[in-house]
Design an enzyme around this catalytic site. Structure first.
Site, PDB file in Angstrom:
ATOM      1  N   ASP A  68       0.836  -1.195   0.000  1.00 22.72           N
ATOM      2  CA  ASP A  68       0.000   0.000   0.000  1.00 22.72           C
ATOM      3  C   ASP A  68       0.875   1.250   0.000  1.00 22.72           C
ATOM      4  O   ASP A  68       1.532   1.561   0.989  1.00 22.72           O
ATOM      5  CB  ASP A  68      -0.897  -0.020   1.236  1.00 22.72           C
ATOM      6  CG  ASP A  68      -1.848   1.152   1.292  1.00 22.72           C
ATOM      7  OD1 ASP A  68      -1.990   1.858   0.271  1.00 22.72           O
ATOM      8  OD2 ASP A  68      -2.467   1.372   2.343  1.00 22.72           O
ATOM      9  N   ASP A 284      -1.496   5.532  -6.397  1.00 19.84           N
ATOM     10  CA  ASP A 284      -1.795   4.763  -5.195  1.00 19.84           C
ATOM     11  C   ASP A 284      -2.048   3.304  -5.557  1.00 19.84           C
ATOM     12  O   ASP A 284      -2.990   2.993  -6.281  1.00 19.84           O
ATOM     13  CB  ASP A 284      -3.018   5.359  -4.493  1.00 19.84           C
ATOM     14  CG  ASP A 284      -3.437   4.546  -3.286  1.00 19.84           C
ATOM     15  OD1 ASP A 284      -2.570   3.903  -2.669  1.00 19.84           O
ATOM     16  OD2 ASP A 284      -4.631   4.548  -2.957  1.00 19.84           O
TER      17      ASP A 284
END
Length: 327
Positions: A68, A284
């Site tokens: 992440d 992201d």
């Protein structure tokens, strides 16, 4: 990379609604403030997230964690965890971290420098006997709480000649004592999350501060069959294309200059991609779909349908979709 969102048998287009719901909750997570083989696939018709296996402790034990770039800390489920999943629908074996089962593991107390740096000062009522706790609530209501520990992390590192070499370093990470919401579900359960954000609490920042690696990472993803590499440190070979990050931003912002459709740049207002508060373009790994401002989206669609007038929209799970096969 291995897939986290599985497509059900006979399901057309995969569960796109689930991906949208994930991305909506993801935006809430973004507000919270290694060269590793990846699992997962970034296509909305398959797995929407990437995860990898790392090894922690002495002797080292394997943990599968979601990669992440939008969050900062590494955390894994602990042996004392309440409501942690014990099995996963992804077909992987889950592991619970036991600080006492590792000869190199230790609990971080609230009076240690890491805790003070994380919270901007010494916590009220802190004593050397109290652990440094953490708590994160995500946008979908999922929560993880626990305390920080330090232990040895094993990883493969790019050596600069197209090969990798073994590396290890001591890192501080979260020992998850209680999970709530989707983090406690078994369907797509993992052992935790590894955050590659810019904060000093991230694993990458800690390894860089210790002189173990350069504070650089990259990922090479196969969006056709899945698989890929998340590289810690500078990759010398093969040559890679790069784009500069915008400094002094809380996330990984890039400057999006233009969008081409069929080799022709869209005529868009110059301010549409400006970076600022609640504006700009973020990269992201934890967001599944690509999102555009409505004005940009309409221009993209108009150009596509002007070039391919035989295409039509189809409704799939409340989404308007079109299918295109390159001739």
């Amino acid at each position: 990379v291995h897939r986290k969102f599985r497509r059900a048998a006979g399901e057309e287009g995969g569960n796109i609604t689930a991906h949208l719901a994930h991305d909506v909750s993801r935006r809430g997570r973004l507000l919270d403030a290694v060269d590793v083989p990846l699992g997962g696939l970034g296509l909305p018709t398959d797995t929407g997230l990437y995860y990898t296996k790392i090894e922690i402790g002495t002797p080292p034990k394997p943990f599968h964690v979601q990669v992440d770039t939008g969050s900062d800390i590494l955390w894994v489920n602990c042996i004392t965890c309440d409501k942690c999943p014990h099995k996963s629908g992804l077909g992987i074996d889950l592991m619970l971290y036991d600080p006492k089962g590792s000869s190199s593991g230790s609990t971080v107390s609230c009076d240690q420098p890491f805790c003070a740096a994380t919270y901007g000062g010494k916590l009220p009522g802190c004593t050397a006997s109290l652990p440094c706790e953490y708590s994160v609530m995500y946008g979908d209501g999922s929560t993880t709480t626990g305390y920080f520990v330090s232990d040895s992390l094993q990883y493969n590192q790019v050596s600069g000649d197209g090969q990798t070499r073994y590396g290890n370093g001591s890192v501080t990470f979260g020992c998850g004592a209680q999970q709530g919401g989707d983090l406690g579900n078994t369907n797509q359960a993992l052992d935790g999350i590894i955050g590659f954000g810019q904060s000093n609490t991230s694993m990458l920042s800690q390894l860089a501060a210790a002189g173990k690696v350069k504070k650089i990472f990259s990922h090479c993803l196969d969006t056709i069959t899945g698989g890929g590499i998340f590289a810690i440190g500078e990759v010398v070979q093969p040559k890679m294309k790069s784009t500069p990050l915008i400094p002094n931003m809380p996330h990984y912002n890039v400057k999006l200059k233009s969008i081409d459709v069929g080799g022709t740049a869209l005529q868009l207002p110059s301010h549409i991609f400006e970076t600022g508060e609640k504006k700009g373009t973020i990269i992201d790994s934890g967001t599944t779909l690509t999102y555009l401002p409505e004005l940009v989206y309409k221009e993209v669609m108009a150009k596509i349908f002007a070039k391919h007038q035989d295409m039509t929209f189809r409704s799939i799970q409340d989404f308007l979709c079109f299918q295109y096969h390159e001739r």
